[in-house]
Design a protein around this motif. Structure first.
Motif, PDB file in Angstrom:
ATOM      1  N   LYS A  76      18.312  80.957  45.032  1.00  0.00           N
ATOM      2  CA  LYS A  76      17.999  80.786  46.442  1.00  0.00           C
ATOM      3  C   LYS A  76      18.666  79.511  46.947  1.00  0.00           C
ATOM      4  CE  LYS A  76      14.079  80.239  49.504  1.00  0.00           C
ATOM      5  NZ  LYS A  76      12.627  80.106  49.598  1.00  0.00           N
ATOM      6  N   THR A  77      19.239  79.569  48.156  1.00  0.00           N
ATOM      7  CA  THR A  77      19.856  78.395  48.760  1.00  0.00           C
ATOM      8  C   THR A  77      18.759  77.440  49.197  1.00  0.00           C
ATOM      9  OG1 THR A  77      21.611  79.825  49.581  1.00  0.00           O
ATOM     10  CG2 THR A  77      21.483  77.631  50.522  1.00  0.00           C
ATOM     11  N   LYS A  82      21.087  74.666  53.184  1.00  0.00           N
ATOM     12  CA  LYS A  82      21.129  75.568  54.319  1.00  0.00           C
ATOM     13  C   LYS A  82      21.268  74.780  55.620  1.00  0.00           C
ATOM     14  CE  LYS A  82      17.454  77.921  54.642  1.00  0.00           C
ATOM     15  NZ  LYS A  82      16.336  78.859  54.651  1.00  0.00           N
ATOM     16  N   ARG A  83      20.514  73.680  55.766  1.00  0.00           N
ATOM     17  CA  ARG A  83      20.586  72.859  56.978  1.00  0.00           C
ATOM     18  C   ARG A  83      21.948  72.162  57.095  1.00  0.00           C
ATOM     19  NH1 ARG A  83      18.418  73.880  61.053  1.00  0.00           N
ATOM     20  NH2 ARG A  83      18.461  71.749  61.746  1.00  0.00           N
ATOM     21  N   GLY A  89      29.599  70.389  61.923  1.00  0.00           N
ATOM     22  CA  GLY A  89      30.311  70.369  63.200  1.00  0.00           C
ATOM     23  C   GLY A  89      29.417  70.065  64.388  1.00  0.00           C
ATOM     24  N   LYS A  90      28.124  69.773  64.157  1.00  0.00           N
ATOM     25  CA  LYS A  90      27.208  69.495  65.265  1.00  0.00           C
ATOM     26  C   LYS A  90      26.696  68.056  65.202  1.00  0.00           C
ATOM     27  CE  LYS A  90      25.714  74.256  65.478  1.00  0.00           C
ATOM     28  NZ  LYS A  90      24.617  75.183  65.360  1.00  0.00           N
TER      29      LYS A  90
END
Length: 132
Positions: A76-77, A82-83, A89-90
């Motif tokens: 599982k990631t 995941k975040r 890029g944000k």
């Protein structure tokens, strides 16, 4: 009862015979016979593969099926990974729209009131309210 005692334990289970190719003009159908020992007159033909003058359909799908099975993640990631992926890029951007205030000469954002001048106006308003 004597007949059942002489037969092997798996004799009552259905048997699947080797595949047979049923050729026609363009389509070849591979079937396997399913025989029931308790009912010798009952026999079913189960389709195994279809061929349209090409290799049999299962051999065509074999490579695709293998790639589908391999495309499953092992673990599982984690929430952090995941975040990180979602936020790529944000990041916060540098403020490039800065200018000098014409009144006091302090640095302010374009199209915004100068915070230094606004603070001075508040102080003047508060002094005026106290004096009245």
């Amino acid at each position: 009862m004597a007949l059942a005692a002489r037969m092997a334990p798996g004799a009552f289970l259905p048997r699947l015979l080797p595949s047979i190719v049923l050729p026609s003009s363009r389509i070849q159908l591979r079937v396997r016979q399913l025989e029931f020992p308790l009912f010798p007159s009952l026999s079913l033909a189960v389709p195994v593969g279809i061929s349209f003058g090409l290799p049999p359909l299962p051999s065509i799908l074999e490579g695709i099926w293998e790639s589908i099975l391999k495309a499953v993640p092992k673990k599982k990631t984690s929430h952090m990974k995941k975040r990180h992926r979602q936020m790529a890029g944000k990041a916060l951007k540098d403020v490039s729209s800065l200018c000098k205030c014409p009144a006091c000469g302090g640095i302010k954002r374009m199209h915004y009131m100068c915070p230094h001048c606004t603070q001075k106006l508040r102080e003047l308003m508060n002094e005026g309210m106290k004096g009245a």
